[in-house]
Design an enzyme around this catalytic site. Structure first.
Site, PDB file in Angstrom:
ATOM      1  N   LYS A 151      -5.073 -49.554   3.914  1.00 14.47           N
ATOM      2  CA  LYS A 151      -4.293 -49.735   2.682  1.00 14.47           C
ATOM      3  C   LYS A 151      -2.835 -50.033   3.030  1.00 14.47           C
ATOM      4  CE  LYS A 151      -5.403 -45.572   1.125  1.00 14.47           C
ATOM      5  NZ  LYS A 151      -6.227 -45.054   2.239  1.00 14.47           N
ATOM      6  N   ARG A 191      -2.985 -44.009  15.335  1.00 15.08           N
ATOM      7  CA  ARG A 191      -1.931 -44.592  14.491  1.00 15.08           C
ATOM      8  C   ARG A 191      -0.552 -44.035  14.826  1.00 15.08           C
ATOM      9  NH1 ARG A 191      -2.378 -44.343   8.129  1.00 15.08           N
ATOM     10  NH2 ARG A 191      -2.968 -42.197   8.564  1.00 15.08           N
ATOM     11  N   ARG A 242      -9.729 -34.594   4.718  1.00 13.84           N
ATOM     12  CA  ARG A 242      -9.319 -35.774   3.941  1.00 13.84           C
ATOM     13  C   ARG A 242     -10.543 -36.577   3.523  1.00 13.84           C
ATOM     14  NH1 ARG A 242      -5.127 -38.133   8.125  1.00 13.84           N
ATOM     15  NH2 ARG A 242      -4.935 -39.900   6.680  1.00 13.84           N
ATOM     16  N   ARG A 255       1.721 -39.029  12.314  1.00 16.06           N
ATOM     17  CA  ARG A 255       1.704 -38.155  11.136  1.00 16.06           C
ATOM     18  C   ARG A 255       1.069 -36.815  11.462  1.00 16.06           C
ATOM     19  NH1 ARG A 255      -0.515 -41.904   6.288  1.00 16.06           N
ATOM     20  NH2 ARG A 255      -1.680 -40.002   5.868  1.00 16.06           N
ATOM     21  N   ARG A 300      -6.463 -40.518  -7.204  1.00 15.56           N
ATOM     22  CA  ARG A 300      -7.355 -39.953  -6.199  1.00 15.56           C
ATOM     23  C   ARG A 300      -8.345 -38.962  -6.783  1.00 15.56           C
ATOM     24  NH1 ARG A 300      -4.078 -40.632  -1.486  1.00 15.56           N
ATOM     25  NH2 ARG A 300      -5.097 -39.906   0.386  1.00 15.56           N
TER      26      ARG A 300
END
Ligand code: AP5
Ligand code: ZN
Length: 221
Positions: free
Chosen positions: A13, A127, A180, A169, A88
């Site tokens: 995203k 990431r 998640r 993160r 969400r």
């Protein structure tokens, strides 16, 4: 135009949002980025959200809806916006629809990036992000120019545009990813069923190299 950019953690995203912004000329509204900014600034809201986010849970509907409400009242949203990471839950979805209906608007596109769970851990754990701009990199799939053939570290992972250090993160761990994904499947996936009958949902196979994913998104736009 009002677009929901939909997909599990690590679907791409944030990676594709800048190109959609450039193509449609409307801003990206990421509740994740807004919440991380609040945590970094140490605001009251940030203090409330920090622990939940770190463990991979969902922040309360009231809190994120109030963030979005405030943000879409800003002038740059007048022609539309891209929602990244919102709504969400079904509750957030109902509140969004009601908010838009008040202004005579509705959701025009739901671009749903589909990636099997098994692929997401490698994407998430590799990431690195540029905090200020939200730009996403990956040690293997999207390395910054600075990395070359060196090992990834705070010295070698630098943002292409600013040269500033990238960071990882706090919720990008296998442990938090489990929560998640649970939240995604239980609370977020049902949203697709809600928008399906309106004919606005576009499913995209996002388990392909980024340029191929982007060309499919571009066709929808
Ligand atoms: P948020 O920031 O929204 O995180 P998320 O939904 O978990 O999504 P990510 O940002 O992890 O994934 P992405 O799809 O943007 O992936 P990216 O493009 O970077 O939310 C964080 C937290 O905030 C939540 O857990 C919750 O606590 C809270 N929160 C936020 N909104 C909320 C809401 N509405 N309600 C309640 N709580 C809320 O890509 C990932 C990596 O993969 C990158 O390294 C990238 O380079 C790489 N990559 C991307 N595409 C490809 C590809 N095609 N092939 C290979 N690698 C790729
Ligand atoms: Zn993101």
């Amino acid at each position: 135009k009002i677009m929901i950019l939909f997909g599990p953690p690590g679907a791409g995203k944030g990676s594709h949002a800048p190109k959609i912004v450039a193509t449609l000329g409307i801003p990206q509204l990421s509740t994740g980025d807004m919440l991380r900014a609040a945590v970094a600034a140490g605001t009251e809201l940030g203090k409330q959200a920090e622990g939940v986010m770190k463990s991979g849970g969902l922040v309360s509907d009231e809190l994120v809806v109030s963030l979005i409400k405030e943000r879409i009242s800003v002038a740059d949203c007048a022609k539309g916006f891209i929602l990244d990471g919102f709504p969400r839950t079904m509750e957030q979805t109902k509140m969004l629809d009601a908010m838009l209906a008040e202004a005579g608007d509705k959701v025009n596109y739901v671009v749903a990036l589909e990636v099997p769970d098994a692929v997401l851990a490698e994407r998430i754990c590799g990431r690195w992000v540029h905090k200020e701009s939200g730009r996403s990199y990956h040690i293997k799939f999207a390395p910054p120019k600075s990395l070359g053939d060196q090992a990834p570290s705070v010295e070698t992972m630098l943002d292409d545009e600013t040269g500033q250090p990238l960071m990882q993160r706090k919720d990008d761990t296998e442990e938090a990813l489990k929560s998640r994904l649970e939240a995604y499947h239980a609370q977020t996936v049902p949203i697709l069923g809600h928008y399906g009958p309106a004919g606005v949902v576009h499913k995209i196979d996002a388990n392909r190299p980024p340029p191929e994913v982007w060309s499919s998104i571009e066709k929808v736009l």
